[in-house]
Design a protein around this motif. Structure first.
Motif, PDB file in Angstrom:
ATOM      1  N   PRO A  97       0.800  -1.228   0.000  1.00 37.47           N
ATOM      2  CA  PRO A  97       0.000   0.000   0.000  1.00 37.47           C
ATOM      3  C   PRO A  97       0.832   1.277   0.000  1.00 37.47           C
ATOM      4  CG  PRO A  97      -0.903  -1.595   1.542  1.00 37.47           C
ATOM      5  CD  PRO A  97       0.409  -2.152   1.073  1.00 37.47           C
ATOM      6  N   ALA A  98       1.995   1.265   0.681  1.00 40.13           N
ATOM      7  CA  ALA A  98       2.816   2.476   0.709  1.00 40.13           C
ATOM      8  C   ALA A  98       3.288   2.839  -0.688  1.00 40.13           C
ATOM      9  CB  ALA A  98       4.013   2.278   1.636  1.00 40.13           C
ATOM     10  N   LEU A  99       3.718   1.833  -1.453  1.00 41.81           N
ATOM     11  CA  LEU A  99       4.176   2.095  -2.811  1.00 41.81           C
ATOM     12  C   LEU A  99       3.035   2.595  -3.689  1.00 41.81           C
ATOM     13  CD1 LEU A  99       6.636   1.979  -4.685  1.00 41.81           C
ATOM     14  CD2 LEU A  99       5.898  -0.296  -5.373  1.00 41.81           C
ATOM     15  N   GLU A 100       1.855   2.075  -3.454  1.00 40.74           N
ATOM     16  CA  GLU A 100       0.698   2.548  -4.212  1.00 40.74           C
ATOM     17  C   GLU A 100       0.440   4.032  -3.938  1.00 40.74           C
ATOM     18  OE1 GLU A 100      -2.391  -0.074  -2.985  1.00 40.74           O
ATOM     19  OE2 GLU A 100      -1.354  -1.873  -3.725  1.00 40.74           O
ATOM     20  N   ARG A 101       0.777   4.468  -2.739  1.00 40.46           N
ATOM     21  CA  ARG A 101       0.569   5.879  -2.370  1.00 40.46           C
ATOM     22  C   ARG A 101       1.635   6.780  -2.993  1.00 40.46           C
ATOM     23  NH1 ARG A 101      -1.562   8.748   2.085  1.00 40.46           N
ATOM     24  NH2 ARG A 101      -1.250  10.958   1.650  1.00 40.46           N
ATOM     25  N   ILE A 102       2.902   6.359  -2.956  1.00 39.31           N
ATOM     26  CA  ILE A 102       3.999   7.233  -3.393  1.00 39.31           C
ATOM     27  C   ILE A 102       4.345   7.054  -4.863  1.00 39.31           C
ATOM     28  CG2 ILE A 102       4.977   7.360  -1.077  1.00 39.31           C
ATOM     29  CD1 ILE A 102       6.974   5.250  -1.798  1.00 39.31           C
ATOM     30  N   GLY A 103       3.985   5.917  -5.446  1.00 36.31           N
ATOM     31  CA  GLY A 103       4.297   5.672  -6.840  1.00 36.31           C
ATOM     32  C   GLY A 103       5.673   5.053  -7.011  1.00 36.31           C
ATOM     33  N   ALA A 104       5.845   4.341  -8.112  1.00 41.02           N
ATOM     34  CA  ALA A 104       7.129   3.688  -8.390  1.00 41.02           C
ATOM     35  C   ALA A 104       8.213   4.736  -8.629  1.00 41.02           C
ATOM     36  CB  ALA A 104       6.989   2.779  -9.601  1.00 41.02           C
ATOM     37  N   ARG A 105       9.424   4.437  -8.159  1.00 42.36           N
ATOM     38  CA  ARG A 105      10.573   5.333  -8.344  1.00 42.36           C
ATOM     39  C   ARG A 105      11.749   4.527  -8.870  1.00 42.36           C
ATOM     40  NH1 ARG A 105       9.809  10.489  -5.397  1.00 42.36           N
ATOM     41  NH2 ARG A 105      11.984  10.910  -5.909  1.00 42.36           N
ATOM     42  N   GLU A 106      12.601   5.206  -9.617  1.00 43.44           N
ATOM     43  CA  GLU A 106      13.833   4.596 -10.113  1.00 43.44           C
ATOM     44  C   GLU A 106      15.048   5.410  -9.694  1.00 43.44           C
ATOM     45  OE1 GLU A 106      14.138   1.723 -11.574  1.00 43.44           O
ATOM     46  OE2 GLU A 106      12.000   1.287 -11.801  1.00 43.44           O
ATOM     47  N   ASP A 107      14.870   6.257  -8.664  1.00 43.99           N
ATOM     48  CA  ASP A 107      15.961   7.134  -8.227  1.00 43.99           C
ATOM     49  C   ASP A 107      16.185   7.043  -6.721  1.00 43.99           C
ATOM     50  OD1 ASP A 107      13.578   8.292  -7.430  1.00 43.99           O
ATOM     51  OD2 ASP A 107      14.172  10.338  -7.955  1.00 43.99           O
ATOM     52  N   LEU A 108      15.838   5.908  -6.126  1.00 37.59           N
ATOM     53  CA  LEU A 108      15.953   5.774  -4.674  1.00 37.59           C
ATOM     54  C   LEU A 108      17.393   5.473  -4.277  1.00 37.59           C
ATOM     55  CD1 LEU A 108      12.756   3.641  -3.954  1.00 37.59           C
ATOM     56  CD2 LEU A 108      13.028   6.130  -3.784  1.00 37.59           C
ATOM     57  N   HIS A 109      17.823   6.070  -3.177  1.00 36.28           N
ATOM     58  CA  HIS A 109      19.149   5.813  -2.623  1.00 36.28           C
ATOM     59  C   HIS A 109      19.134   4.486  -1.875  1.00 36.28           C
ATOM     60  CE1 HIS A 109      17.619   6.722   1.445  1.00 36.28           C
ATOM     61  NE2 HIS A 109      16.828   7.552   0.780  1.00 36.28           N
ATOM     62  N   PRO A 110      20.301   3.855  -1.651  1.00 34.13           N
ATOM     63  CA  PRO A 110      20.326   2.690  -0.752  1.00 34.13           C
ATOM     64  C   PRO A 110      19.738   3.081   0.601  1.00 34.13           C
ATOM     65  CG  PRO A 110      22.413   2.916  -1.893  1.00 34.13           C
ATOM     66  CD  PRO A 110      21.629   4.168  -2.201  1.00 34.13           C
ATOM     67  N   ALA A 111      18.910   2.227   1.152  1.00 34.93           N
ATOM     68  CA  ALA A 111      18.144   2.599   2.344  1.00 34.93           C
ATOM     69  C   ALA A 111      19.044   2.827   3.558  1.00 34.93           C
ATOM     70  CB  ALA A 111      17.118   1.518   2.661  1.00 34.93           C
ATOM     71  N   GLN A 112      18.675   3.817   4.345  1.00 30.95           N
ATOM     72  CA  GLN A 112      19.319   4.040   5.638  1.00 30.95           C
ATOM     73  C   GLN A 112      18.836   2.965   6.613  1.00 30.95           C
ATOM     74  OE1 GLN A 112      18.316   7.740   7.511  1.00 30.95           O
ATOM     75  NE2 GLN A 112      19.516   7.342   9.349  1.00 30.95           N
ATOM     76  N   LEU A 113      19.752   2.450   7.424  1.00 30.03           N
ATOM     77  CA  LEU A 113      19.385   1.516   8.486  1.00 30.03           C
ATOM     78  C   LEU A 113      19.522   2.222   9.829  1.00 30.03           C
ATOM     79  CD1 LEU A 113      20.939  -1.973   7.609  1.00 30.03           C
ATOM     80  CD2 LEU A 113      18.531  -1.306   7.610  1.00 30.03           C
ATOM     81  N   SER A 114      18.428   2.350  10.527  1.00 27.39           N
ATOM     82  CA  SER A 114      18.444   2.890  11.883  1.00 27.39           C
ATOM     83  C   SER A 114      18.183   1.739  12.843  1.00 27.39           C
ATOM     84  CB  SER A 114      17.370   3.970  12.041  1.00 27.39           C
ATOM     85  OG  SER A 114      17.310   4.414  13.388  1.00 27.39           O
ATOM     86  N   ILE A 115      19.168   1.433  13.686  1.00 29.66           N
ATOM     87  CA  ILE A 115      19.052   0.309  14.622  1.00 29.66           C
ATOM     88  C   ILE A 115      19.331   0.829  16.029  1.00 29.66           C
ATOM     89  CG2 ILE A 115      19.772  -2.039  15.141  1.00 29.66           C
ATOM     90  CD1 ILE A 115      21.109  -2.120  12.371  1.00 29.66           C
ATOM     91  N   THR A 116      18.419   0.563  16.947  1.00 29.28           N
ATOM     92  CA  THR A 116      18.667   0.891  18.350  1.00 29.28           C
ATOM     93  C   THR A 116      18.755  -0.392  19.156  1.00 29.28           C
ATOM     94  OG1 THR A 116      16.286   1.220  18.626  1.00 29.28           O
ATOM     95  CG2 THR A 116      17.639   3.189  18.355  1.00 29.28           C
ATOM     96  N   TYR A 117      19.500  -0.289  20.258  1.00 35.12           N
ATOM     97  CA  TYR A 117      19.762  -1.427  21.134  1.00 35.12           C
ATOM     98  C   TYR A 117      19.428  -1.038  22.572  1.00 35.12           C
ATOM     99  CZ  TYR A 117      22.462  -3.005  17.080  1.00 35.12           C
ATOM    100  OH  TYR A 117      22.854  -3.376  15.816  1.00 35.12           O
ATOM    101  N   PRO A 118      19.275  -2.033  23.480  1.00 39.76           N
ATOM    102  CA  PRO A 118      18.982  -1.718  24.877  1.00 39.76           C
ATOM    103  C   PRO A 118      19.960  -0.688  25.443  1.00 39.76           C
ATOM    104  CG  PRO A 118      18.789  -4.070  24.513  1.00 39.76           C
ATOM    105  CD  PRO A 118      19.339  -3.493  23.241  1.00 39.76           C
ATOM    106  N   GLY A 119      19.414   0.268  26.160  1.00 38.20           N
ATOM    107  CA  GLY A 119      20.221   1.320  26.751  1.00 38.20           C
ATOM    108  C   GLY A 119      20.187   2.626  25.992  1.00 38.20           C
TER     109      GLY A 119
END
Length: 220
Positions: free
Chosen positions: A35-57
């Motif tokens: 559904p998210a892609l249906e909302r924003i539309g297909a893209r061919e210019d996306l950057h490699p995705a950022q990874l946000s990871i949190t850990y205990p503390g």
């Protein structure tokens, strides 16, 4: 990558462009869909995705972060609008990235208190208005060098006083789509929260806008 991106005394991995996703958002041959892609539309210019990871503390102080900045991270979820980059000494804020949207894709199962994404309901109206007031009558070429620190901080304080803070607990298979002007942050990791050794991991896409600045800043 951990040597470069693991911050806050080992409690936050802020991996910018760390996931080897393709320009259309696929990973390992699996396409970006739903559904998210249906909302924003297909893209061919996306950057490699950022990874946000949190850990205990999380949060612990980040290297180079003063006490006031750490208090803001701990007490205000490090709330921010993406694209407003800090520069100089002392740090000042400048609009140097214009995003079409921010798409968050949770990748790991956790319980509710694992540093969820936090948003302030309706804050995009306040911050967009502040950006229009500060930059809307200037040539776009001047935007990256126009100091908007004071305007931004005033708008942000208005958000804290008037907008509802909402933690967004998400699970794999779900998606979060944010307006680019929305104030958002990461909540502290709550005691008793459960997660795998992979922590709370979310992949974020936030492509640069292809619109002119005049169109982007006044978008509906």
């Amino acid at each position: 990558m951990k040597e470069q991106w693991l911050q806050c005394e080992g409690t936050w991995f802020v991996g910018v462009d760390a996931l080897p996703s393709t320009p259309n958002g696929a990973v390992g041959g699996v396409p970006l869909q739903g559904p998210a892609l249906e909302r924003i539309g297909a893209r061919e210019d996306l950057h490699p995705a950022q990874l946000s990871i949190t850990y205990p503390g999380y949060p612990r102080p980040r290297a180079g972060e003063n006490e006031a900045a750490f208090r803001y991270r701990r007490n205000r979820d490090a709330a921010h609008m993406d694209g407003l980059l800090a520069d100089g000494m002392p740090k000042r804020r400048f609009l140097r990235e214009r995003h079409d949207w921010i798409l968050g894709l949770p990748l790991t199962e956790t319980s509710v208190g694992a540093s969820p994404l936090v948003v302030w309901e309706g804050s995009h109206h306040i911050l967009q208005g502040a950006m229009i007031d500060a930059l809307g009558n200037l040539p776009e070429a001047l935007w990256p060098e126009t100091d908007i620190t004071d305007v931004y901080q005033t708008a942000r304080n208005t958000v804290f006083k008037t907008c509802r803070r909402i933690p967004l607990f998400t699970r794999p298979g779900e998606a979060v789509l944010l307006n680019p002007f929305l104030l958002h942050g990461v909540a502290p990791w709550e005691a008793g929260t459960t997660a795998s050794l992979d922590g709370r991991m979310v992949a974020y896409l936030r492509p640069e806008s292809r619109e002119s600045g005049a169109v982007w800043i006044r978008q509906k």
